[in-house]
Motif scaffolding. Sequence first.
Motif, PDB file in Angstrom:
ATOM      1  N   ILE A  42       0.796  -1.228   0.000  1.00  0.00           N
ATOM      2  CA  ILE A  42       0.000   0.000   0.000  1.00  0.00           C
ATOM      3  C   ILE A  42       0.829   1.279   0.000  1.00  0.00           C
ATOM      4  CG2 ILE A  42      -1.950  -1.123   1.116  1.00  0.00           C
ATOM      5  CD1 ILE A  42      -1.209   0.394   3.692  1.00  0.00           C
ATOM      6  N   ILE A  43       2.063   1.221   0.459  1.00  0.00           N
ATOM      7  CA  ILE A  43       2.900   2.423   0.491  1.00  0.00           C
ATOM      8  C   ILE A  43       3.800   2.402  -0.742  1.00  0.00           C
ATOM      9  CG2 ILE A  43       4.682   3.689   1.743  1.00  0.00           C
ATOM     10  CD1 ILE A  43       3.511   2.549   4.304  1.00  0.00           C
ATOM     11  N   PRO A  44       3.581   3.337  -1.637  1.00  0.00           N
ATOM     12  CA  PRO A  44       4.343   3.334  -2.885  1.00  0.00           C
ATOM     13  C   PRO A  44       5.774   3.848  -2.705  1.00  0.00           C
ATOM     14  CG  PRO A  44       2.917   5.225  -2.813  1.00  0.00           C
ATOM     15  CD  PRO A  44       2.632   4.429  -1.567  1.00  0.00           C
ATOM     16  N   THR A  45       6.586   3.526  -3.679  1.00  0.00           N
ATOM     17  CA  THR A  45       7.935   4.090  -3.716  1.00  0.00           C
ATOM     18  C   THR A  45       7.798   5.569  -4.067  1.00  0.00           C
ATOM     19  OG1 THR A  45       8.150   3.521  -6.054  1.00  0.00           O
ATOM     20  CG2 THR A  45       8.972   1.904  -4.455  1.00  0.00           C
ATOM     21  N   PRO A  46       8.831   6.377  -3.851  1.00  0.00           N
ATOM     22  CA  PRO A  46       8.723   7.818  -4.129  1.00  0.00           C
ATOM     23  C   PRO A  46       8.287   8.144  -5.564  1.00  0.00           C
ATOM     24  CG  PRO A  46      10.687   7.389  -2.848  1.00  0.00           C
ATOM     25  CD  PRO A  46      10.102   6.057  -3.193  1.00  0.00           C
ATOM     26  N   ASN A  53      -3.254   7.128  -3.113  1.00  0.00           N
ATOM     27  CA  ASN A  53      -3.645   7.873  -1.929  1.00  0.00           C
ATOM     28  C   ASN A  53      -3.211   7.059  -0.701  1.00  0.00           C
ATOM     29  OD1 ASN A  53      -4.817   9.259   0.158  1.00  0.00           O
ATOM     30  ND2 ASN A  53      -6.795   9.513  -0.862  1.00  0.00           N
ATOM     31  N   THR A  54      -1.998   7.303  -0.254  1.00  0.00           N
ATOM     32  CA  THR A  54      -1.421   6.544   0.850  1.00  0.00           C
ATOM     33  C   THR A  54      -2.211   6.739   2.143  1.00  0.00           C
ATOM     34  OG1 THR A  54       0.736   6.871  -0.191  1.00  0.00           O
ATOM     35  CG2 THR A  54       0.742   6.038   2.050  1.00  0.00           C
ATOM     36  N   THR A  55      -2.731   7.927   2.335  1.00  0.00           N
ATOM     37  CA  THR A  55      -3.507   8.186   3.549  1.00  0.00           C
ATOM     38  C   THR A  55      -4.713   7.256   3.628  1.00  0.00           C
ATOM     39  OG1 THR A  55      -2.820  10.491   3.535  1.00  0.00           O
ATOM     40  CG2 THR A  55      -4.756   9.946   4.855  1.00  0.00           C
ATOM     41  N   GLU A  56      -5.452   7.161   2.543  1.00  0.00           N
ATOM     42  CA  GLU A  56      -6.631   6.286   2.523  1.00  0.00           C
ATOM     43  C   GLU A  56      -6.239   4.815   2.659  1.00  0.00           C
ATOM     44  OE1 GLU A  56      -9.951   6.759   2.688  1.00  0.00           O
ATOM     45  OE2 GLU A  56      -9.341   8.810   3.119  1.00  0.00           O
ATOM     46  N   GLN A  57      -5.158   4.425   2.019  1.00  0.00           N
ATOM     47  CA  GLN A  57      -4.696   3.042   2.092  1.00  0.00           C
ATOM     48  C   GLN A  57      -4.305   2.680   3.530  1.00  0.00           C
ATOM     49  OE1 GLN A  57      -4.645   0.700  -0.234  1.00  0.00           O
ATOM     50  NE2 GLN A  57      -5.244   1.957  -1.966  1.00  0.00           N
ATOM     51  N   CYS A  58      -3.558   3.560   4.180  1.00  0.00           N
ATOM     52  CA  CYS A  58      -3.145   3.306   5.564  1.00  0.00           C
ATOM     53  C   CYS A  58      -4.346   3.306   6.506  1.00  0.00           C
ATOM     54  CB  CYS A  58      -2.117   4.345   6.014  1.00  0.00           C
ATOM     55  SG  CYS A  58      -0.475   4.118   5.292  1.00  0.00           S
ATOM     56  N   LYS A  59      -5.267   4.240   6.283  1.00  0.00           N
ATOM     57  CA  LYS A  59      -6.463   4.308   7.120  1.00  0.00           C
ATOM     58  C   LYS A  59      -7.282   3.024   6.965  1.00  0.00           C
ATOM     59  CE  LYS A  59     -10.580   6.997   8.080  1.00  0.00           C
ATOM     60  NZ  LYS A  59     -11.407   8.131   7.688  1.00  0.00           N
ATOM     61  N   SER A  60      -7.425   2.559   5.752  1.00  0.00           N
ATOM     62  CA  SER A  60      -8.183   1.333   5.495  1.00  0.00           C
ATOM     63  C   SER A  60      -7.529   0.124   6.163  1.00  0.00           C
ATOM     64  CB  SER A  60      -8.291   1.105   3.988  1.00  0.00           C
ATOM     65  OG  SER A  60      -8.900  -0.122   3.717  1.00  0.00           O
ATOM     66  N   LEU A  61      -6.212   0.026   6.053  1.00  0.00           N
ATOM     67  CA  LEU A  61      -5.495  -1.076   6.699  1.00  0.00           C
ATOM     68  C   LEU A  61      -5.652  -0.997   8.214  1.00  0.00           C
ATOM     69  CD1 LEU A  61      -3.645  -3.541   6.649  1.00  0.00           C
ATOM     70  CD2 LEU A  61      -1.691  -1.967   6.628  1.00  0.00           C
ATOM     71  N   PHE A 135       3.080  -0.770  11.831  1.00  0.00           N
ATOM     72  CA  PHE A 135       2.147   0.092  11.103  1.00  0.00           C
ATOM     73  C   PHE A 135       2.512   1.560  11.314  1.00  0.00           C
ATOM     74  CE2 PHE A 135      -1.531   2.833  11.030  1.00  0.00           C
ATOM     75  CZ  PHE A 135      -2.082   2.557   9.798  1.00  0.00           C
ATOM     76  N   TYR A 136       2.708   1.933  12.552  1.00  0.00           N
ATOM     77  CA  TYR A 136       3.002   3.337  12.851  1.00  0.00           C
ATOM     78  C   TYR A 136       4.317   3.779  12.206  1.00  0.00           C
ATOM     79  CZ  TYR A 136       3.873   7.660  15.318  1.00  0.00           C
ATOM     80  OH  TYR A 136       4.139   8.968  15.601  1.00  0.00           O
ATOM     81  N   ASN A 141       3.759   9.073   8.399  1.00  0.00           N
ATOM     82  CA  ASN A 141       3.762  10.291   7.584  1.00  0.00           C
ATOM     83  C   ASN A 141       2.459  10.461   6.805  1.00  0.00           C
ATOM     84  OD1 ASN A 141       6.337  10.926   8.441  1.00  0.00           O
ATOM     85  ND2 ASN A 141       7.296   9.804   6.762  1.00  0.00           N
ATOM     86  N   ALA A 142       1.756   9.363   6.564  1.00  0.00           N
ATOM     87  CA  ALA A 142       0.538   9.429   5.768  1.00  0.00           C
ATOM     88  C   ALA A 142      -0.731   9.449   6.615  1.00  0.00           C
ATOM     89  CB  ALA A 142       0.488   8.238   4.810  1.00  0.00           C
ATOM     90  N   TYR A 143      -0.720   8.704   7.714  1.00  0.00           N
ATOM     91  CA  TYR A 143      -1.937   8.576   8.529  1.00  0.00           C
ATOM     92  C   TYR A 143      -1.549   8.365   9.972  1.00  0.00           C
ATOM     93  CZ  TYR A 143      -6.216   6.585  10.468  1.00  0.00           C
ATOM     94  OH  TYR A 143      -7.316   6.329  11.247  1.00  0.00           O
TER      95      TYR A 143
END
Length: 151
Positions: A42-46, A53-61, A135-136, A141-143
């Motif tokens: 879920i966290i893409p390379t630069p 949308n890393t924020t949404e992906q992290c929130k969903s996980l 996870f944290y 940085n995203a969520y």
Amino acid sequence: MYRILYILKYLVIIFSNAVYFQEALKRLRVDDDKIIYQLNEIIPTPSFSGKVNTTEQCKSLYERMMRTYDGREKAIQHCVIKAREEVEHWRKCRLENRDDVEAENMLRKSQHKLRLMQRELDIDKVVKDRSYKIFYERCRNAYTPPHRPVV
């Protein structure tokens, strides 16, 4: 997700057999063992960070993790309560008849089962803490989850 709900539903039923109980918990903890893999997905390379949308992906996980942990903890807690009730039943039977060998054996078995259930709660806490920490570290940085783990 359905696999988890299925296992949670029947975890209470199979708690009478310790081997099946531990096997069911092992299956439920597979996602915790794969948390790094899930985060890598879920966290893409630069170079791809703008496309996801890393924020949404992290929130969903995080929400999936919370649902899984809550369900697993409730199921284990329910089993602990049932095991305590069983211990109390056999303790009363043993007190009523001191010479009842079967009641003594069943009391010991039920006490062992209760200790196993309580130990699984402790193990679950360690597993959750490890997953929250990972996870944290990866998503901070995203969520930021509402309940930040102690890192």
